[in-house]
Enzyme design. Structure first.
Site, PDB file in Angstrom:
ATOM      1  CE1 TYR A  17      -3.962   2.128   0.428  1.00 31.96           C
ATOM      2  CE2 TYR A  17      -2.823   3.110   2.292  1.00 31.96           C
ATOM      3  CZ  TYR A  17      -3.866   3.124   1.381  1.00 31.96           C
ATOM      4  OH  TYR A  17      -4.808   4.123   1.433  1.00 31.96           O
TER       5      TYR A  17
ATOM      6  CE  LYS B 238      -3.857   4.638  -2.255  1.00 34.47           C
ATOM      7  NZ  LYS B 238      -4.875   5.320  -3.054  1.00 34.47           N
TER       8      LYS B 238
HETATM    9  P1  NAP Z   1     -13.789   2.818  -0.097  1.00 36.04           P
HETATM   10  O1  NAP Z   1     -15.008   3.372   0.524  1.00 36.04           O
HETATM   11  O2  NAP Z   1     -13.414   1.397   0.085  1.00 36.04           O
HETATM   12  O3  NAP Z   1     -13.817   3.160  -1.664  1.00 36.04           O
HETATM   13  C1  NAP Z   1     -12.889   2.628  -2.559  1.00 36.04           C
HETATM   14  C2  NAP Z   1     -13.422   2.831  -3.942  1.00 36.04           C
HETATM   15  O4  NAP Z   1     -12.476   2.343  -4.903  1.00 36.04           O
HETATM   16  C3  NAP Z   1     -14.738   2.112  -4.173  1.00 36.04           C
HETATM   17  O5  NAP Z   1     -15.606   2.934  -4.890  1.00 36.04           O
HETATM   18  C4  NAP Z   1     -14.320   0.910  -5.002  1.00 36.04           C
HETATM   19  O6  NAP Z   1     -15.385   0.535  -5.833  1.00 36.04           O
HETATM   20  C5  NAP Z   1     -13.179   1.500  -5.820  1.00 36.04           C
HETATM   21  N1  NAP Z   1     -12.283   0.478  -6.353  1.00 36.04           N
HETATM   22  C6  NAP Z   1     -11.442  -0.328  -5.657  1.00 36.04           C
HETATM   23  N2  NAP Z   1     -10.821  -1.162  -6.491  1.00 36.04           N
HETATM   24  C7  NAP Z   1     -11.274  -0.887  -7.739  1.00 36.04           C
HETATM   25  C8  NAP Z   1     -11.012  -1.422  -9.012  1.00 36.04           C
HETATM   26  N3  NAP Z   1     -10.119  -2.428  -9.195  1.00 36.04           N
HETATM   27  N4  NAP Z   1     -11.645  -0.894 -10.079  1.00 36.04           N
HETATM   28  C9  NAP Z   1     -12.543   0.095  -9.926  1.00 36.04           C
HETATM   29  N5  NAP Z   1     -12.822   0.666  -8.732  1.00 36.04           N
HETATM   30  C10 NAP Z   1     -12.209   0.158  -7.659  1.00 36.04           C
HETATM   31  O7  NAP Z   1     -12.515   3.617   0.413  1.00 36.04           O
HETATM   32  P2  NAP Z   1     -12.167   5.187   0.522  1.00 36.04           P
HETATM   33  O8  NAP Z   1     -11.646   5.368   1.892  1.00 36.04           O
HETATM   34  O9  NAP Z   1     -13.222   6.072   0.001  1.00 36.04           O
HETATM   35  O10 NAP Z   1     -10.909   5.196  -0.463  1.00 36.04           O
HETATM   36  C11 NAP Z   1     -10.781   6.075  -1.569  1.00 36.04           C
HETATM   37  C12 NAP Z   1      -9.312   6.339  -1.783  1.00 36.04           C
HETATM   38  O11 NAP Z   1      -8.807   7.035  -0.630  1.00 36.04           O
HETATM   39  C13 NAP Z   1      -8.460   5.084  -1.917  1.00 36.04           C
HETATM   40  O12 NAP Z   1      -7.532   5.276  -2.957  1.00 36.04           O
HETATM   41  C14 NAP Z   1      -7.766   4.977  -0.568  1.00 36.04           C
HETATM   42  O13 NAP Z   1      -6.530   4.311  -0.651  1.00 36.04           O
HETATM   43  C15 NAP Z   1      -7.604   6.440  -0.210  1.00 36.04           C
HETATM   44  N6  NAP Z   1      -7.409   6.748   1.195  1.00 36.04           N
HETATM   45  C16 NAP Z   1      -8.356   6.404   2.118  1.00 36.04           C
HETATM   46  C17 NAP Z   1      -8.135   6.707   3.456  1.00 36.04           C
HETATM   47  C18 NAP Z   1      -9.139   6.343   4.538  1.00 36.04           C
HETATM   48  O14 NAP Z   1      -8.812   6.444   5.743  1.00 36.04           O
HETATM   49  N7  NAP Z   1     -10.366   5.976   4.189  1.00 36.04           N
HETATM   50  C19 NAP Z   1      -6.969   7.366   3.859  1.00 36.04           C
HETATM   51  C20 NAP Z   1      -6.028   7.713   2.887  1.00 36.04           C
HETATM   52  C21 NAP Z   1      -6.269   7.403   1.555  1.00 36.04           C
HETATM   53  P3  NAP Z   1     -15.825  -0.953  -6.217  1.00 36.04           P
HETATM   54  O15 NAP Z   1     -15.556  -1.818  -5.028  1.00 36.04           O
HETATM   55  O16 NAP Z   1     -17.283  -0.785  -6.543  1.00 36.04           O
HETATM   56  O17 NAP Z   1     -15.009  -1.300  -7.407  1.00 36.04           O
END
Ligand code: NAP
Length: 254
Positions: free
Chosen positions: A157, A161
């Site tokens: 990860y 990132k």
């Molecule tokens: P989330 O609610 O799990 O959303 C992740 C999204 O990515 C979902 O819409 C999922 O959709 C999509 N996705 C994953 N794999 C995919 C694939 N192979 N093809 C197409 N779509 C895909 O998580 P989130 O927290 O909103 O995360 C969004 C971004 O923020 C990510 O890049 C994550 O690493 C980053 N981030 C999150 C946090 C945190 O604390 N939440 C912190 C730092 C960074 P489907 O499952 O429908 O495909």
């Protein structure tokens, strides 16, 4: 005046969390939005919500590891809305975690493909459309992990990132002369399904929230507002940045 009036945007990872909140905010600010992720039903209900609120959106389900999907998202923006101005390449996974001596090559490769290669493929096909517009804004979702902090067991990860930050800088330098801005947003903890899947006990939530100066995770809507800033002309002189939106996690040692 709405901040994205007349603009067309792609948002990936829009079926959940940060991407969903950002697609809704972009639409509320006047953008026509193409939303992507794998889960079609979630995308369809998001589009219905946006339309019910008076916005315009269309969904295209697919997997961001596929270059054909990256092309199809751009083609959809052009076919349905005539142009592309903004791309929020946000889809991501935590991927395989655990001791680095035990991470499988498959798990490593899947994480890199989903989080990093997808962003490159997205930008590769978005940039020609932005060039036709005389400029635009690309935003990637990175994280503080692998930038200002790290934990044991997050090698794939963190590598994927932090790779996005190098990609951000290289693209910003290459396409800045054509008025294409490229930035990475680096959230702290954000209360989404991804966050809850990892922090599923009170103890884990207490540990992670205490890392932040603000002693809480962000809401997805708070992240969406920061992404709106990077997408809109409010950030017209901002490019190549790793933009921390981390509730003070990076400066907290208590
Ligand atoms: P989330 O609610 O799990 O959303 C992740 C999204 O990515 C979902 O819409 C999922 O959709 C999509 N996705 C994953 N794999 C995919 C694939 N192979 N093809 C197409 N779509 C895909 O998580 P989130 O927290 O909103 O995360 C969004 C971004 O923020 C990510 O890049 C994550 O690493 C980053 N981030 C999150 C946090 C945190 O604390 N939440 C912190 C730092 C960074 P489907 O499952 O429908 O495909």
């Amino acid at each position: 005046m709405k901040r994205l009036s007349g603009k067309v945007a792609i948002v990936t990872g829009a079926s959940s969390g940060i991407g969903r909140a950002t697609a809704k905010l972009f639409a509320a600010e006047g953008a026509k939005v193409v939303v992507g992720a794998r889960r079609e039903a979630e995308l369809a209900s998001l589009v219905a919500e946006i339309v019910a609120d008076g916005g315009e959106a269309v969904h295209l389900a697919g997997d961001v590891v596929s270059e054909d999907y990256a092309k199809a998202l751009v083609a959809t923006a052009i076919a349905r809305f005539g142009q592309l101005d903004i791309a929020f390449n946000n889809a991501g996974i935590l991927g395989e975690m655990g001791p680095s001596t035990e991470i499988s090559e498959k798990g490593w490769s899947e994480t890199l493909a989903t989080n990093l290669t997808s962003a490159f493929l997205g930008a590769k096909h978005q940039i020609p459309a932005l060039q036709k517009q005389g400029g635009g804004s690309i935003i990637f979702t990175s994280t503080f992990v692998g930038y200002s902090a790290a934990f044991p067991g997050v090698a794939a990860y963190a590598a994927s990132k932090s790779g996005l930050i190098g990609l951000t800088q290289a693209l910003a330098a290459e396409f800045g002369p054509q008025n294409i801005r490229v930035n990475a947003v680096l959230p702290g903890a954000v209360d989404t399904p991804m966050y809850r899947s990892k922090n599923d006990t009170a103890e884990a939530q207490s540990f992670i929230t205490n890392l932040h100066a603000l002693k809480r995770p962000a809401t997805p809507e708070e992240l969406a507002r920061s992404v709106l800033y990077l997408a809109s002309d409010d950030s017209s002189f901002v490019t190549g940045t790793a933009s921390l939106v981390d509730g003070g996690l990076s400066i907290t040692r208590t």
